[in-house]
Design a protein around this motif. Structure first.
Motif, PDB file in Angstrom:
ATOM      1  N   MET A  58     -10.502   5.747   5.466  1.00 44.41           N
ATOM      2  CA  MET A  58     -10.147   4.328   5.548  1.00 44.41           C
ATOM      3  C   MET A  58      -9.537   3.867   4.234  1.00 44.41           C
ATOM      4  N   HIS A  59     -10.204   4.274   3.145  1.00 47.47           N
ATOM      5  CA  HIS A  59      -9.735   3.886   1.819  1.00 47.47           C
ATOM      6  C   HIS A  59      -8.306   4.368   1.601  1.00 47.47           C
ATOM      7  N   GLU A  60      -8.068   5.632   1.976  1.00 45.46           N
ATOM      8  CA  GLU A  60      -6.734   6.191   1.779  1.00 45.46           C
ATOM      9  C   GLU A  60      -5.696   5.456   2.606  1.00 45.46           C
ATOM     10  N   SER A  61      -6.073   5.124   3.835  1.00 49.92           N
ATOM     11  CA  SER A  61      -5.101   4.437   4.688  1.00 49.92           C
ATOM     12  C   SER A  61      -4.782   3.052   4.130  1.00 49.92           C
ATOM     13  N   TYR A  62      -5.796   2.399   3.558  1.00 55.63           N
ATOM     14  CA  TYR A  62      -5.543   1.084   2.957  1.00 55.63           C
ATOM     15  C   TYR A  62      -4.629   1.216   1.753  1.00 55.63           C
ATOM     16  N   VAL A  63      -4.934   2.239   0.903  1.00 53.58           N
ATOM     17  CA  VAL A  63      -4.108   2.453  -0.281  1.00 53.58           C
ATOM     18  C   VAL A  63      -2.657   2.660   0.139  1.00 53.58           C
ATOM     19  N   LYS A  64      -2.467   3.385   1.225  1.00 52.96           N
ATOM     20  CA  LYS A  64      -1.125   3.639   1.728  1.00 52.96           C
ATOM     21  C   LYS A  64      -0.504   2.355   2.290  1.00 52.96           C
ATOM     22  N   ALA A  65      -1.311   1.631   3.068  1.00 55.80           N
ATOM     23  CA  ALA A  65      -0.799   0.422   3.705  1.00 55.80           C
ATOM     24  C   ALA A  65      -0.360  -0.603   2.663  1.00 55.80           C
ATOM     25  N   PHE A  66      -1.124  -0.707   1.569  1.00 48.07           N
ATOM     26  CA  PHE A  66      -0.766  -1.677   0.542  1.00 48.07           C
ATOM     27  C   PHE A  66       0.231  -1.095  -0.462  1.00 48.07           C
ATOM     28  N   GLY A  67       0.610   0.147  -0.263  1.00 48.18           N
ATOM     29  CA  GLY A  67       1.617   0.747  -1.133  1.00 48.18           C
ATOM     30  C   GLY A  67       1.111   1.062  -2.519  1.00 48.18           C
ATOM     31  N   LEU A  68      -0.216   1.206  -2.660  1.00 50.48           N
ATOM     32  CA  LEU A  68      -0.776   1.395  -4.002  1.00 50.48           C
ATOM     33  C   LEU A  68      -0.550   2.809  -4.533  1.00 50.48           C
ATOM     34  N   ASP A  69      -0.140   3.738  -3.628  1.00 50.66           N
ATOM     35  CA  ASP A  69       0.066   5.114  -4.084  1.00 50.66           C
ATOM     36  C   ASP A  69       1.438   5.299  -4.711  1.00 50.66           C
ATOM     37  N   GLN A  70       2.289   4.256  -4.629  1.00 49.36           N
ATOM     38  CA  GLN A  70       3.630   4.394  -5.165  1.00 49.36           C
ATOM     39  C   GLN A  70       3.667   3.965  -6.630  1.00 49.36           C
ATOM     40  N   PRO A  71       4.708   4.410  -7.347  1.00 52.68           N
ATOM     41  CA  PRO A  71       4.793   4.017  -8.763  1.00 52.68           C
ATOM     42  C   PRO A  71       4.932   2.494  -8.915  1.00 52.68           C
ATOM     43  N   LEU A  72       4.453   1.986 -10.063  1.00 52.56           N
ATOM     44  CA  LEU A  72       4.398   0.539 -10.290  1.00 52.56           C
ATOM     45  C   LEU A  72       5.758  -0.138 -10.126  1.00 52.56           C
ATOM     46  N   ILE A  73       6.817   0.527 -10.635  1.00 55.85           N
ATOM     47  CA  ILE A  73       8.149  -0.070 -10.568  1.00 55.85           C
ATOM     48  C   ILE A  73       8.540  -0.300  -9.118  1.00 55.85           C
ATOM     49  N   LYS A  74       8.266   0.702  -8.287  1.00 59.36           N
ATOM     50  CA  LYS A  74       8.622   0.605  -6.881  1.00 59.36           C
ATOM     51  C   LYS A  74       7.817  -0.508  -6.204  1.00 59.36           C
ATOM     52  N   GLN A  75       6.524  -0.547  -6.577  1.00 59.54           N
ATOM     53  CA  GLN A  75       5.676  -1.622  -6.033  1.00 59.54           C
ATOM     54  C   GLN A  75       6.252  -2.985  -6.391  1.00 59.54           C
ATOM     55  N   PHE A  76       6.703  -3.105  -7.643  1.00 57.80           N
ATOM     56  CA  PHE A  76       7.235  -4.385  -8.109  1.00 57.80           C
ATOM     57  C   PHE A  76       8.482  -4.775  -7.335  1.00 57.80           C
ATOM     58  N   ILE A  77       9.368  -3.790  -7.127  1.00 60.67           N
ATOM     59  CA  ILE A  77      10.608  -4.086  -6.399  1.00 60.67           C
ATOM     60  C   ILE A  77      10.291  -4.542  -4.975  1.00 60.67           C
ATOM     61  N   THR A  78       9.372  -3.816  -4.320  1.00 64.46           N
ATOM     62  CA  THR A  78       8.977  -4.216  -2.973  1.00 64.46           C
ATOM     63  C   THR A  78       8.412  -5.633  -2.985  1.00 64.46           C
ATOM     64  N   TYR A  79       7.581  -5.892  -4.007  1.00 67.39           N
ATOM     65  CA  TYR A  79       6.933  -7.201  -4.127  1.00 67.39           C
ATOM     66  C   TYR A  79       7.972  -8.312  -4.248  1.00 67.39           C
TER      67      TYR A  79
END
Lengths: 334, 416
Positions: A58-79
């Motif tokens: 469950m934890h892993e699926s959430y991490v994936k769903a929220f995009g937390l496994d991706q690099p910070l820069i990518k997360q920021f761009i998506t955000y």
């Protein structure tokens, strides 16, 4: 036109720069939190799950769903991309409601309450301050300490006091909310009446608070201007008092316009807490809800929107200032 | 220096602000000596007890009695027993049985009771009145009669063997006890809050914490602002541009929002009073930096500074001896204002639930937050929130007054 273009160009550039930084801050600051970001939602959804492998999945699926496994820069761009298209994701506490739905109605309430209140308070404060500087004597002696004291009462304090007097004791105003709990927002007469009745107390509490600070500022600016050489010179020339007062008022007013732009952030902050007191359905109450339910997406969206609102308002004031300040006007002849 | 201080204490505004502040400080430090104990101790099991002296009913029974006949004692007793609803109901009855409205005054107990005695008759059945309502009036009437007649209450203890009640004492309506003689009594000048804690004791402790938060936050903000302002103003060039860029940035981005984001990021567990103070200090230095910078720029090219530069004095020495003394008055004023805004900021932050951790120390903001959470304001429990507001406003007012006084001393153009 060159002066204007330069002025506005600079302001626009500055606006986008601050907007960008605001995005970065809004993105990074909460991420500095040492705790696991998914832990909160996990504690809600994984309640009662015994199997360790299941919780891990469950934890892993959430991490994936929220995009937390991706690099910070990518997360920021998506955000940023999502925020610009108005998509702030799902709320934790009111799942599965979208943050958009919760926030979008609140924005109107907040703007509708705060913008008129701050403008009216600013205007009244400036007029009173100018009068105090011009009349002096009794009016000034009374108004100065009073405005000083008023500006020291926090906005939420004034809200609580007004609520205590008018809603609880005298029962002439409703206690909480933006409209009667028994109504559905429509354009009917009863709804509008209830709307106006609920508007009074929050409105006046913000107005009264802003009067104090503005009056003090305007008073000292006006006194400063009244002692300026051009006033003395005009008096020697025999210029009519009324005309001099006009000049003085105008010159004293200009720094007050910039002052409004600079103090807007503080004023909005105070007014947000006043909203909380009245359970007004604006962004302030949403912040409280988000904090108590530790609903991170909701909080983040709200703070970002407030920041953007303040930035836009500051930008507009700057533009208006460019039109009314003769020095900016004069710059176009350079 | 001596002359400046004398001048400052000649300003009535400064003196007024200073006196209020010192009086508050003295109270904050003396009160815990008079009334020691843990400010967070929950003494009441019921929440929001009204201000006043509480004496133990249990102990009062055994306390030495004095017989007194106070004037209007009966009337007061009745007045206390007759609730507002009863009065309105009595008026309704009187109206229904044909008494003209202008004769009835429900605030005048004596007159109302006289009217009631004359007019009430259980056999009358006013038109449209339900049976339940008529029974209510019957009960009301018997209650009133009882209240008028009874002048003795029996105190009984339960017999442990057979459970019967044994009369141990009678209390007459003319008996009084001295509150000082009752063994257990407590004086709560501001009542208790939602947790049953002594509000005054809590308030004193909270005000002290809030002042400490203000002092820490104000010092940090002033220190950062001063350093940035000095560097930007004196050095100019790239450093000036860079510092001004950051300063302008944090002026437009609302400090309150930053405060929310950082406090939320820190998390509930790590948020002590000092942490909150530091966060407030770090987010509120911008305008100090701005104004220090503009002051320094006007000083930068003065002759004495140039002379120092020519003499080859170090940067630190020029700033310390040639610039700082000229802006010292200004920095003190900025510090005073920063302290007052920091106290307000803490209160606002606590109001939305991001204040210091709740279990250790009370702060003014937390007290406000608690009383709002338990709706003290909508129930009219004024003692739980009004004194807090008053203290916030008074501290802030005294600091601002001092600041205005100083401003008038150092800025002759503003003098009256």
């Amino acid at each position: 036109m060159k002066g204007y273009r330069k002025y506005f160009g600079k302001k626009i550039l500055w606006f986008f720069l601050t907007l960008f930084i605001a995005f970065i801050l809004n993105f990074t600051l909460p991420r500095l939190m040492p705790a696991d970001p998914v832990a909160n939602i996990m504690s809600r959804t994984a309640r009662g799950v015994q199997d360790a492998a299941v919780t891990k999945a469950m934890h892993e699926s959430y991490v994936k769903a929220f995009g937390l496994d991706q690099p910070l820069i990518k997360q920021f761009i998506t955000y940023v991309k999502n925020a610009l298209t108005g998509d702030f994701g799902l709320s934790f506490s009111q799942y599965p409601r979208k943050v958009n739905d919760i926030v979008s109605s609140a924005i109107l309430w907040t703007i509708g309450l705060q913008m008129p209140a701050i403008i009216v308070g600013w205007l009244i404060g400036n007029i009173l301050g100018a009068l105090a500087a011009y009349i002096r004597k009794g009016f000034d002696k009374l108004l100065m300490p009073l405005s000083l004291f008023l500006s020291c009462v926090p906005a939420f304090g004034m809200a609580v006091i007004l609520l205590g007097i008018f809603a609880v004791k005298l029962k002439v105003a409703p206690i909480a909310g933006g409209y009667g709990y028994d109504l559905i927002p429509t354009f009917s007469w009863t709804f509008v009446k209830s709307l106006i009745a609920h508007y009074q107390l929050p409105f006046w509490s913000i107005v009264i608070i802003s009067i104090g600070g503005q009056a003090i500022g305007m008073r000292s600016m006006s006194i400063y201007e009244l002692n300026a050489d051009y006033v003395k010179y005009s008096r020697f020339l025999g210029v009519k008092d009324r005309k001099i007062v006009g000049y003085v008022f105008r010159n004293a007013m200009l720094p007050q316009v910039t002052g409004l732009a600079l103090s807007l952030g503080t004023m909005v902050g105070g007014a947000l807490v006043a909203e909380v007191i009245f359970s007004y359905p604006g962004l302030g109450s949403i912040i409280l809800d988000a904090v108590t339910a530790s609903d991170y997406p909701l909080l983040s969206a709200t703070t970002l929107i407030i920041t953007i609102m303040v930035l836009v308002a500051t930008f507009v004031i700057d533009i208006i200032y460019g039109f009314i300040d003769p020095r900016v006007k004069a710059a176009q002849f350079d | 220096m001596k002359n400046t201080i004398r001048q400052i204490f000649h300003s009535p505004k400064f003196v007024a602000g200073f006196s209020i502040f010192v009086i508050i400080l003295i109270i904050l430090f003396v009160y815990p000596l008079i009334n020691p104990g843990d400010p967070l101790q929950m003494i009441g099991l019921s929440s929001f007890s009204k201000p006043g002296t509480y004496v133990s009913v249990y102990d009062a029974i055994d306390t030495e009695k004095a017989i007194m006949k106070l004037p209007n004692a009966d009337e007061k007793r009745l007045q206390n027993k007759l609730s507002d609803e009863d009065r309105i109901a009595m008026k309704e009855w009187l109206l229904a049985t044909g008494t003209p409205e202008e004769e009835i005054d429900i605030t005048d107990t004596d007159h109302l009771l006289k009217l009631w005695k004359d007019k009430y008759d259980p056999s009358i059945k006013p038109k449209g009145m339900t049976m339940a309502k008529r029974n209510y009036y019957k009960r009301l009437n018997t209650n009133l009669e009882k209240a008028l007649d009874a002048n003795e209450v029996v105190i009984a203890t339960r017999n442990t063997e057979d459970g019967t009640l044994d009369e141990t004492k009678t209390v007459k309506d003319t008996e009084y006890v001295n509150t000082k003689d009752v063994v257990n009594s407590i004086y709560l000048p501001l009542g208790t809050d939602n947790f049953g804690r002594d509000v005054l004791k809590e308030l004193v402790s909270a005000a002290k914490t809030s002042l400490r938060i203000g002092l820490i936050a104000g010092s940090i903000a002033t220190l950062i602002g001063l350093t940035f302002g000095l560097l930007a103003g004196y050095l100019g060039g790239f450093i000036d541009d860079f510092i001004m860029f950051i300063t302008n940035l944090f002026t437009v981005i609302p400090g309150f929002i930053l405060l929310i984001l950082i406090s939320y990021g820190i998390g509930q567990e790590q948020r002590g009073a000092t942490t909150v103070a530091i966060v407030i200090g770090v987010t509120s230095w911008t305008w100090t930096a701005r104004s220090v910078r503009s002051q320094v720029i006007s000083l930068r090219n003065r002759d004495h500074v140039n002379l120092s530069k020519l003499s080859g004095h170090s940067l630190a020495r020029i700033i310390l001896t040639d610039i700082l003394p000229y802006i010292a008055s200004y920095v003190v004023m900025a510090l005073i204002l920063q302290i007052s805004t920091a106290i307000l900021a803490e209160a606002q932050l606590s109001m939305i639930g991001l204040g210091p951790k709740t279990t250790e120390v009370p702060t003014l903001g937390l007290m406000m937050n608690w009383s709002m959470l338990y709706s003290a304001h909508t129930h009219g429990y004024w003692w739980a929130y009004f004194p807090v507001l008053l203290i916030i406003a008074l501290i802030s007012f005294s600091l601002n007054l001092m600041n205005t006084g100083l401003d008038q001393v150092f800025n002759p153009t503003l003098r009256d």
